[in-house]
Design a protein around this motif. Structure first.
Motif, PDB file in Angstrom:
ATOM      1  N   SER A  38      -8.823   7.852   4.110  1.00  0.00           N
ATOM      2  CA  SER A  38      -8.407   6.511   4.518  1.00  0.00           C
ATOM      3  C   SER A  38      -7.060   6.661   5.202  1.00  0.00           C
ATOM      4  N   ALA A  39      -6.995   6.308   6.471  1.00  0.00           N
ATOM      5  CA  ALA A  39      -5.756   6.490   7.224  1.00  0.00           C
ATOM      6  C   ALA A  39      -5.757   5.572   8.433  1.00  0.00           C
ATOM      7  N   ARG A  40      -4.584   5.389   9.006  1.00  0.00           N
ATOM      8  CA  ARG A  40      -4.432   4.546  10.187  1.00  0.00           C
ATOM      9  C   ARG A  40      -4.723   5.379  11.424  1.00  0.00           C
ATOM     10  N   THR A  41      -5.857   5.098  12.058  1.00  0.00           N
ATOM     11  CA  THR A  41      -6.245   5.768  13.297  1.00  0.00           C
ATOM     12  C   THR A  41      -6.808   4.721  14.251  1.00  0.00           C
ATOM     13  N   ARG A  42      -7.231   5.161  15.423  1.00  0.00           N
ATOM     14  CA  ARG A  42      -7.836   4.215  16.371  1.00  0.00           C
ATOM     15  C   ARG A  42      -9.068   3.546  15.772  1.00  0.00           C
ATOM     16  N   MET A  43      -9.806   4.269  14.924  1.00  0.00           N
ATOM     17  CA  MET A  43     -11.038   3.724  14.369  1.00  0.00           C
ATOM     18  C   MET A  43     -10.787   2.688  13.282  1.00  0.00           C
ATOM     19  N   THR A  44      -9.580   2.626  12.725  1.00  0.00           N
ATOM     20  CA  THR A  44      -9.299   1.663  11.667  1.00  0.00           C
ATOM     21  C   THR A  44      -8.350   0.567  12.113  1.00  0.00           C
ATOM     22  N   GLU A  45      -8.025   0.523  13.399  1.00  0.00           N
ATOM     23  CA  GLU A  45      -7.059  -0.456  13.885  1.00  0.00           C
ATOM     24  C   GLU A  45      -7.589  -1.887  13.871  1.00  0.00           C
ATOM     25  N   GLY A  46      -8.899  -2.059  13.889  1.00  0.00           N
ATOM     26  CA  GLY A  46      -9.468  -3.398  13.975  1.00  0.00           C
ATOM     27  C   GLY A  46      -9.448  -4.146  12.672  1.00  0.00           C
TER      28      GLY A  46
ATOM     29  N   ALA B 262      -0.910  -1.730   7.787  1.00  0.00           N
ATOM     30  CA  ALA B 262       0.251  -1.774   8.672  1.00  0.00           C
ATOM     31  C   ALA B 262       1.553  -1.366   8.013  1.00  0.00           C
ATOM     32  N   ALA B 263       1.847  -1.872   6.824  1.00  0.00           N
ATOM     33  CA  ALA B 263       3.191  -1.732   6.267  1.00  0.00           C
ATOM     34  C   ALA B 263       3.284  -0.590   5.265  1.00  0.00           C
ATOM     35  N   PRO B 264       4.323   0.258   5.376  1.00  0.00           N
ATOM     36  CA  PRO B 264       4.566   1.284   4.364  1.00  0.00           C
ATOM     37  C   PRO B 264       4.906   0.633   3.030  1.00  0.00           C
ATOM     38  N   GLU B 265       4.566   1.283   1.943  1.00  0.00           N
ATOM     39  CA  GLU B 265       4.850   0.771   0.614  1.00  0.00           C
ATOM     40  C   GLU B 265       6.034   1.523   0.023  1.00  0.00           C
ATOM     41  N   GLU B 266       7.136   0.810  -0.203  1.00  0.00           N
ATOM     42  CA  GLU B 266       8.318   1.389  -0.826  1.00  0.00           C
ATOM     43  C   GLU B 266       8.747   2.679  -0.132  1.00  0.00           C
ATOM     44  N   GLY B 267       8.736   2.653   1.170  1.00  0.00           N
ATOM     45  CA  GLY B 267       9.190   3.804   1.935  1.00  0.00           C
ATOM     46  C   GLY B 267       8.145   4.875   2.162  1.00  0.00           C
ATOM     47  N   PHE B 268       6.981   4.762   1.547  1.00  0.00           N
ATOM     48  CA  PHE B 268       5.906   5.736   1.722  1.00  0.00           C
ATOM     49  C   PHE B 268       4.782   5.098   2.509  1.00  0.00           C
ATOM     50  N   ASP B 269       4.514   5.630   3.674  1.00  0.00           N
ATOM     51  CA  ASP B 269       3.455   5.107   4.527  1.00  0.00           C
ATOM     52  C   ASP B 269       2.129   5.702   4.075  1.00  0.00           C
ATOM     53  N   ARG B 270       1.424   4.984   3.215  1.00  0.00           N
ATOM     54  CA  ARG B 270       0.181   5.499   2.635  1.00  0.00           C
ATOM     55  C   ARG B 270      -0.881   5.766   3.685  1.00  0.00           C
TER      56      ARG B 270
END
Length: 301
Positions: free
Chosen positions: A202-210, A217-225
């Protein structure tokens, strides 16, 4: 753990952007020589560009590593063989195959077109098969010549393939097929010194942008999950000699969370020892359903 892949040769498909790019960079960081494959298509699989793969190659070389670009369509059987052959010609061997390439054409099932369905299954499931088939033939030949491989295949499934995802029938079917392909390949190729595992990232890529962009979108407590780089250390470890006893597994990765998927397992059963009568099926099946684990929720349900 720097250097755990020293001297090993890797292919990463779809390595020009997103997860594949991070995998290629991570493998190179740990000493692997990398063939960076990317056709350079758009999100829905249209067009061709060699720029993304070339850029990743330059980053690896600038850091002191070794890499070459490849623009093969991995779902084309002949081109997939050319990809395997290039790795061997350039670096003398092949030790690691990371199958990552893919695209999406999301549709609700009632709106899906045949060509969209075929295109998604072609690149995901067909692309995994084609590269794996040719790599397997190479490793089998090496084993028969007395040069037993210590090789790794890391396929890319998805939570959509394991639990399903509304609006992604083709993608889910393909990713579920990849998980099953992984199990079969692990059993068939073990005799040749090859392990075969799959990740479900599970990650932010072109396929998950929709549909998932807000949640990612938002990192959690400084960690971009959802940073795709979070997935690649697990890929690097699976590709290493240390993981020689791990095969036939599907591992889900999200941020700092790693989960070993258990997949389909035999649950509660009932054997009458004779042919069932339709009138008695309902009661027995409902009892079994009450005993069985509750299914995972489908994404988007």
């Amino acid at each position: 753990m720097a250097g755990i892949l020293e001297g090993r040769v890797a292919i990463v498909t779809g390595a020009g952007r997103g997860l594949g790019r991070e995998h290629a960079l991570e493998l190179a960081r740990h000493g692997a020589k990398v063939v960076v494959n990317d056709l350079g298509t758009s999100l829905d699989g249209d067009g061709v560009s060699h720029g993304p793969a070339a850029e990743v190659v330059e980053i690896i070389r600038a850091a002191g590593g070794e890499a070459v670009a490849n623009g093969a369509d991995i779902a084309n059987f002949a081109q997939a063989r050319g990809l395997i052959d290039q790795a061997i010609a350039e670096f003398g061997r092949l030790d690691i195959l990371v199958n990552n390439a893919g695209f999406v054409r999301d549709r609700m099932l009632v709106n899906a077109e045949e060509d969209e369905w075929n295109a998604v299954l072609r690149v995901h499931l067909g692309g995994h098969f084609a590269t794996l088939r040719h790599a397997a033939a190479y490793w089998r030949a090496e084993a028969k010549e007395g040069r037993q491989p210590d090789a790794r295949v890391i396929n890319t499934s998805s939570g959509a393939g394991l639990q399903g995802s509304v609006g992604q029938a083709a993608y889910s079917a393909a990713k579920g097929g990849i998980a099953s392909l992984t199990l079969v390949a692990a059993q068939e190729l073990g005799r040749y010194g090859v392990t075969v595992n799959a990740i479900a990232p599970s990650a932010r890529t072109r396929m998950t942008e929709g549909p998932f962009s807000t949640a990612m979108a938002a990192p959690e407590e400084g960690f971009d999950r959802m940073n795709p780089a979070n997935v690649s250390p697990i890929v690097a470890w699976l590709a290493s000699p240390e993981a020689s006893d791990v095969t036939g597994r599907v591992i889900e990765i999200e941020g700092g969370r790693v989960c070993v998927e258990e997949g389909w397992r035999h649950g509660p059963s009932r054997d009458l020892g004779r042919r069932w009568d339709v009138a008695e099926v309902g009661g027995h099946v409902r009892e079994l359903l009450a005993e069985a684990a509750v299914p995972e929720a489908v994404y988007g349900a």
